[in-house]
Design an enzyme around this catalytic site. Structure first.
Site, short mmCIF file in Angstrom:
data_model
loop_
_atom_site.label_atom_id
_atom_site.label_comp_id
_atom_site.label_asym_id
_atom_site.label_seq_id
_atom_site.Cartn_x
_atom_site.Cartn_y
_atom_site.Cartn_z
N ASN A 96 0.83 -1.20 0.00
CA ASN A 96 0.00 0.00 0.00
C ASN A 96 0.87 1.25 0.00
O ASN A 96 1.93 1.30 0.64
CB ASN A 96 -1.03 -0.01 1.14
CG ASN A 96 -0.47 -0.29 2.51
OD1 ASN A 96 0.59 -0.89 2.65
ND2 ASN A 96 -1.19 0.12 3.52
N GLU A 98 0.42 5.28 0.63
CA GLU A 98 -0.50 6.29 1.14
C GLU A 98 -0.11 7.68 0.65
O GLU A 98 0.95 7.87 0.05
CB GLU A 98 -0.54 6.22 2.67
CG GLU A 98 -1.07 4.87 3.12
CD GLU A 98 -1.29 4.76 4.62
OE1 GLU A 98 -0.74 5.57 5.38
OE2 GLU A 98 -2.03 3.83 5.00
N CYS A 108 -4.25 0.74 -2.49
CA CYS A 108 -4.06 -0.52 -1.76
C CYS A 108 -3.02 -1.41 -2.44
O CYS A 108 -2.79 -1.32 -3.65
CB CYS A 108 -5.38 -1.30 -1.71
SG CYS A 108 -6.67 -0.53 -0.73
N GLU A 125 -3.19 -4.57 -3.15
CA GLU A 125 -3.74 -5.48 -4.16
C GLU A 125 -3.82 -4.80 -5.52
O GLU A 125 -3.44 -5.37 -6.55
CB GLU A 125 -5.16 -5.93 -3.77
CG GLU A 125 -5.25 -6.68 -2.47
CD GLU A 125 -5.52 -5.79 -1.27
OE1 GLU A 125 -4.91 -4.71 -1.17
OE2 GLU A 125 -6.34 -6.18 -0.44
N CYS A 183 -10.32 -4.84 0.38
CA CYS A 183 -11.42 -3.88 0.51
C CYS A 183 -12.37 -4.00 -0.68
O CYS A 183 -12.07 -4.68 -1.67
CB CYS A 183 -10.87 -2.46 0.62
SG CYS A 183 -10.36 -1.75 -0.96
N CYS A 229 -10.91 -3.00 -4.14
CA CYS A 229 -9.99 -4.03 -4.66
C CYS A 229 -10.76 -5.26 -5.13
O CYS A 229 -10.40 -5.88 -6.14
CB CYS A 229 -8.95 -4.41 -3.61
SG CYS A 229 -7.77 -3.07 -3.35
N1 THU Z 1 -5.35 -1.31 2.48
C1 THU Z 1 -4.82 -2.15 1.53
O1 THU Z 1 -3.67 -2.00 1.11
N2 THU Z 1 -5.61 -3.17 1.07
C2 THU Z 1 -6.88 -3.41 1.48
O2 THU Z 1 -7.58 -4.23 0.88
C3 THU Z 1 -7.42 -2.70 2.64
C4 THU Z 1 -6.70 -1.44 2.99
C5 THU Z 1 -4.53 -0.21 2.98
C6 THU Z 1 -4.99 1.15 2.56
C7 THU Z 1 -4.40 2.01 3.65
O3 THU Z 1 -3.07 2.34 3.31
C8 THU Z 1 -4.37 1.11 4.87
O4 THU Z 1 -4.53 -0.22 4.38
C9 THU Z 1 -5.44 1.40 5.91
O5 THU Z 1 -6.69 1.43 5.32
#
Ligand code: THU
Length: 126
Positions: free
Chosen positions: A42, A44, A53, A55, A86, A89
């Site tokens: 991920n 940010e 994310c 994925e 999520c 994704c």
């Molecule tokens: N996140 C992911 O990388 N994948 C997911 O399917 C759920 C959330 C990340 C996004 C963000 O950087 C952190 O998790 C908290 O939401």
């Protein structure tokens, strides 16, 4: 590649997570039908909404390198708990690997597998 090996690759990918805001690291490893692995973590952003994310980064890396047939994707986080993808994704996985599998690991190190269709039943398509 076994599910366990793909989880290991996802853990490697997680090391590069850029998470100054949530401090929640996620890693993904995507196995193509021809045996290649694409990694994602991920990433940010100060605007929050620009965050991507792990994925989707793995899938988009693969697509942008000309690969589009995927078998499975492993996803882990540093929470140590089962980390299912999520909703956004799931929609992306449905687009590119509707018959694919999602490999997760729970807090006691067991591998759990789910089909993409199981995670997003009656998903949106055009
Ligand atoms: N996140 C992911 O990388 N994948 C997911 O399917 C759920 C959330 C990340 C996004 C963000 O950087 C952190 O998790 C908290 O939401």
């Amino acid at each position: 590649m076994t599910d366990r090996e793909l989880i290991k690759q996802a853990k490697k990918a997680m090391e590069y997570a850029y998470v100054p805001y949530s401090r929640f690291k996620v890693g993904a490893a995507l196995l193509t039908k021809d045996g290649m692995v694409f990694h994602g973590c991920n990433v940010e952003n100060a605007s929050y909404g620009a965050t991507c994310c792990a994925e989707r980064i793995a899938v988009f890396k693969a697509i942008s390198e000309g690969k589009k047939f995927f078998e499975k994707i492993a996803v882990v986080s540093d929470s140590g708990k089962l980390t299912p993808p999520c909703g956004i994704c799931r929609q992306v996985l449905l687009e590119f690997m509707p018959e694919g599998m999602v490999i997760l690991e729970n807090e006691i190190g067991e591998i759990k597998t789910y089909s993409v269709k199981e995670l997003l039943p009656i998903g949106f398509t055009l």
